[in-house]
Structure formats: structure tokens, C-alpha cells
Design a protein around this motif. Structure first.
Motif, PDB file in Angstrom:
ATOM      1  N   LEU A  75       0.816  -1.214   0.000  1.00  0.00           N
ATOM      2  CA  LEU A  75       0.000   0.000   0.000  1.00  0.00           C
ATOM      3  C   LEU A  75       0.848   1.262   0.000  1.00  0.00           C
ATOM      4  N   VAL A  76       0.494   2.180  -0.894  1.00  0.00           N
ATOM      5  CA  VAL A  76       1.073   3.523  -0.891  1.00  0.00           C
ATOM      6  C   VAL A  76      -0.090   4.498  -1.037  1.00  0.00           C
ATOM      7  N   VAL A  77      -0.139   5.472  -0.125  1.00  0.00           N
ATOM      8  CA  VAL A  77      -1.192   6.477  -0.088  1.00  0.00           C
ATOM      9  C   VAL A  77      -0.562   7.828  -0.400  1.00  0.00           C
ATOM     10  N   THR A  78      -1.245   8.642  -1.205  1.00  0.00           N
ATOM     11  CA  THR A  78      -0.706   9.946  -1.581  1.00  0.00           C
ATOM     12  C   THR A  78      -1.741  11.041  -1.357  1.00  0.00           C
ATOM     13  N   TYR A  79      -1.237  12.252  -1.174  1.00  0.00           N
ATOM     14  CA  TYR A  79      -2.117  13.409  -1.013  1.00  0.00           C
ATOM     15  C   TYR A  79      -1.278  14.666  -1.114  1.00  0.00           C
ATOM     16  N   GLY A  80      -1.888  15.748  -1.585  1.00  0.00           N
ATOM     17  CA  GLY A  80      -1.151  16.990  -1.759  1.00  0.00           C
ATOM     18  C   GLY A  80      -1.383  18.037  -0.695  1.00  0.00           C
ATOM     19  N   ARG A  81      -2.448  17.906   0.082  1.00  0.00           N
ATOM     20  CA  ARG A  81      -2.776  18.958   1.042  1.00  0.00           C
ATOM     21  C   ARG A  81      -2.325  18.659   2.464  1.00  0.00           C
ATOM     22  N   VAL A  82      -2.316  17.417   2.825  1.00  0.00           N
ATOM     23  CA  VAL A  82      -1.963  16.993   4.185  1.00  0.00           C
ATOM     24  C   VAL A  82      -0.880  15.933   4.077  1.00  0.00           C
ATOM     25  N   ARG A  83       0.015  15.938   5.023  1.00  0.00           N
ATOM     26  CA  ARG A  83       1.053  14.904   5.052  1.00  0.00           C
ATOM     27  C   ARG A  83       0.767  13.945   6.198  1.00  0.00           C
ATOM     28  N   LEU A  84       0.829  12.677   5.890  1.00  0.00           N
ATOM     29  CA  LEU A  84       0.691  11.640   6.915  1.00  0.00           C
ATOM     30  C   LEU A  84       2.060  11.071   7.223  1.00  0.00           C
ATOM     31  N   ARG A  85       2.206  10.557   8.407  1.00  0.00           N
ATOM     32  CA  ARG A  85       3.406   9.769   8.708  1.00  0.00           C
ATOM     33  C   ARG A  85       3.146   8.368   8.181  1.00  0.00           C
ATOM     34  N   ASN A  86       4.201   7.659   7.841  1.00  0.00           N
ATOM     35  CA  ASN A  86       4.040   6.285   7.359  1.00  0.00           C
ATOM     36  C   ASN A  86       3.281   5.445   8.373  1.00  0.00           C
ATOM     37  N   GLN A  87       3.454   5.741   9.661  1.00  0.00           N
ATOM     38  CA  GLN A  87       2.776   4.988  10.710  1.00  0.00           C
ATOM     39  C   GLN A  87       1.257   5.186  10.668  1.00  0.00           C
ATOM     40  N   GLU A  88       0.805   6.232  10.015  1.00  0.00           N
ATOM     41  CA  GLU A  88      -0.628   6.503   9.918  1.00  0.00           C
ATOM     42  C   GLU A  88      -1.280   5.796   8.733  1.00  0.00           C
ATOM     43  N   THR A  89      -0.490   5.174   7.894  1.00  0.00           N
ATOM     44  CA  THR A  89      -1.049   4.426   6.778  1.00  0.00           C
ATOM     45  C   THR A  89      -1.263   2.979   7.213  1.00  0.00           C
ATOM     46  N   PRO A  90      -2.309   2.350   6.720  1.00  0.00           N
ATOM     47  CA  PRO A  90      -2.615   0.979   7.140  1.00  0.00           C
ATOM     48  C   PRO A  90      -1.530  -0.020   6.747  1.00  0.00           C
ATOM     49  N   ASP A  91      -1.379  -1.042   7.566  1.00  0.00           N
ATOM     50  CA  ASP A  91      -0.598  -2.232   7.232  1.00  0.00           C
ATOM     51  C   ASP A  91       0.819  -1.934   6.757  1.00  0.00           C
ATOM     52  N   ASP A  92       1.542  -1.102   7.461  1.00  0.00           N
ATOM     53  CA  ASP A  92       2.925  -0.771   7.109  1.00  0.00           C
ATOM     54  C   ASP A  92       3.067  -0.157   5.723  1.00  0.00           C
ATOM     55  N   GLY A  93       2.005   0.484   5.251  1.00  0.00           N
ATOM     56  CA  GLY A  93       2.072   1.153   3.963  1.00  0.00           C
ATOM     57  C   GLY A  93       2.926   2.413   4.051  1.00  0.00           C
ATOM     58  N   GLN A  94       3.067   3.068   2.935  1.00  0.00           N
ATOM     59  CA  GLN A  94       3.878   4.274   2.841  1.00  0.00           C
ATOM     60  C   GLN A  94       3.005   5.450   2.432  1.00  0.00           C
ATOM     61  N   PHE A  95       3.383   6.636   2.898  1.00  0.00           N
ATOM     62  CA  PHE A  95       2.739   7.867   2.456  1.00  0.00           C
ATOM     63  C   PHE A  95       3.690   8.589   1.519  1.00  0.00           C
ATOM     64  N   LEU A  96       3.150   9.112   0.424  1.00  0.00           N
ATOM     65  CA  LEU A  96       3.936   9.854  -0.554  1.00  0.00           C
ATOM     66  C   LEU A  96       3.229  11.172  -0.837  1.00  0.00           C
ATOM     67  N   ALA A  97       3.880  12.278  -0.509  1.00  0.00           N
ATOM     68  CA  ALA A  97       3.282  13.599  -0.712  1.00  0.00           C
ATOM     69  C   ALA A  97       3.320  13.987  -2.192  1.00  0.00           C
ATOM     70  N   LYS A  98       2.229  14.628  -2.647  1.00  0.00           N
ATOM     71  CA  LYS A  98       2.199  15.203  -3.991  1.00  0.00           C
ATOM     72  C   LYS A  98       2.830  16.579  -3.933  1.00  0.00           C
ATOM     73  N   PRO A  99       3.507  17.021  -4.935  1.00  0.00           N
ATOM     74  CA  PRO A  99       3.883  16.285  -6.142  1.00  0.00           C
ATOM     75  C   PRO A  99       5.060  15.356  -5.844  1.00  0.00           C
ATOM     76  N   TYR A 100       5.159  14.296  -6.588  1.00  0.00           N
ATOM     77  CA  TYR A 100       6.226  13.319  -6.382  1.00  0.00           C
ATOM     78  C   TYR A 100       6.941  13.058  -7.705  1.00  0.00           C
ATOM     79  N   TYR A 101       8.126  12.517  -7.581  1.00  0.00           N
ATOM     80  CA  TYR A 101       8.959  12.186  -8.732  1.00  0.00           C
ATOM     81  C   TYR A 101       9.020  10.671  -8.876  1.00  0.00           C
ATOM     82  N   PRO A 102       9.393  10.182 -10.062  1.00  0.00           N
ATOM     83  CA  PRO A 102       9.415   8.733 -10.274  1.00  0.00           C
ATOM     84  C   PRO A 102      10.241   7.965  -9.246  1.00  0.00           C
ATOM     85  N   ASP A 103      11.417   8.477  -8.896  1.00  0.00           N
ATOM     86  CA  ASP A 103      12.252   7.756  -7.932  1.00  0.00           C
ATOM     87  C   ASP A 103      11.596   7.697  -6.553  1.00  0.00           C
TER      88      ASP A 103
END
Length: 112
Positions: A75-103
Motif C-alpha cells: 500500500l502507498v497512499v498519496t495526497y497533496g494537502r496533508v502529510r501523513l506519517r508512514n505509521q498513519e497508513t494501514p498495514d505498514d504502507g507508505q505515504f507519498l506527498a504530492k507532487p512526487y517524482y518517479p524515484d
């Protein structure tokens, strides 16, 4: 990989990034569309979802439901207005802030 994003341009950009990295990508415009896709396509191993979208649930709720029913899906969750910590995403998922780059996108999936 399943991308859930309601903004066409953002979705197209993410699809291109992931396809260029070698992923097969399926798209959905809302969380409501994902259940049917996940039930009919057993090859989906990762979910990339925006938090804010139309439908009956947001991306965090979607990720929680996917984690409960399909625990093998990364799981990877993204959003541009609010930033989550990775710990706030379900099941050890990752948070990725918008805008993001391919890497950054590929790194988020590597750590999910």
C-alpha cells in the motif's frame, strides 16, 4: 498494480511513471471501483491511492479495507494537502506527498 486516482492528468502521469519502471498498471477512478477489480484480478500486488476522491470512502479507508481483505497487497497512499506519517497508513504502507517524482514513487513501493 492498481492506481486509484480521480484526477485524469495525475493518474496518467503516475501510470506512465510505473509502466516505465516495468509495472503492469490497472486504473480506477474511485475506491468503489476497486473491490470489483481486486476480486477479479488476482495479479494485483500493490495499491497506489489518493486520499481524497469521490465515492463512499477515502483512500485511507480504502487502504484499510484492502489490508484487511488482501494482506499481501502493498500500500502507498498519496495526497497533496496533508502529510501523513508512514505509521498513519494501514498495514505498514507508505505515504507519498504530492507532487512526487518517479524515484520517490518507486522508493515508496520498495518500502511498503
Amino acid at each position: 498494480m492498481l492506481i486509484v486516482e480521480d484526477e485524469d492528468l495525475v493518474c496518467m502521469t503516475a501510470v506512465l511513471m510505473l509502466e516505465n519502471a516495468g509495472f503492469a498498471v490497472v486504473e480506477a477512478a474511485s475506491a468503489d471501483d476497486t473491490r470489483t477489480i481486486l476480486e477479479t484480478d488476482p495479479t494485483i500486488s500493490a495499491l497506489f491511492t489518493d486520499i481524497e476522491m469521490p465515492g463512499s470512502m477515502n483512500g485511507v479507508e480504502l487502504a484499510s479495507r484492502v489490508a484487511a481483505r488482501w494482506p499481501h497487497i502493498r500500500l502507498v497512499v498519496t495526497y497533496g494537502r496533508v502529510r501523513l506519517r508512514n505509521q498513519e497508513t494501514p498495514d505498514d504502507g507508505q505515504f507519498l506527498a504530492k507532487p512526487y517524482y518517479p524515484d520517490e514513487l518507486l522508493s515508496a513501493f520498495a518500502h511498503a
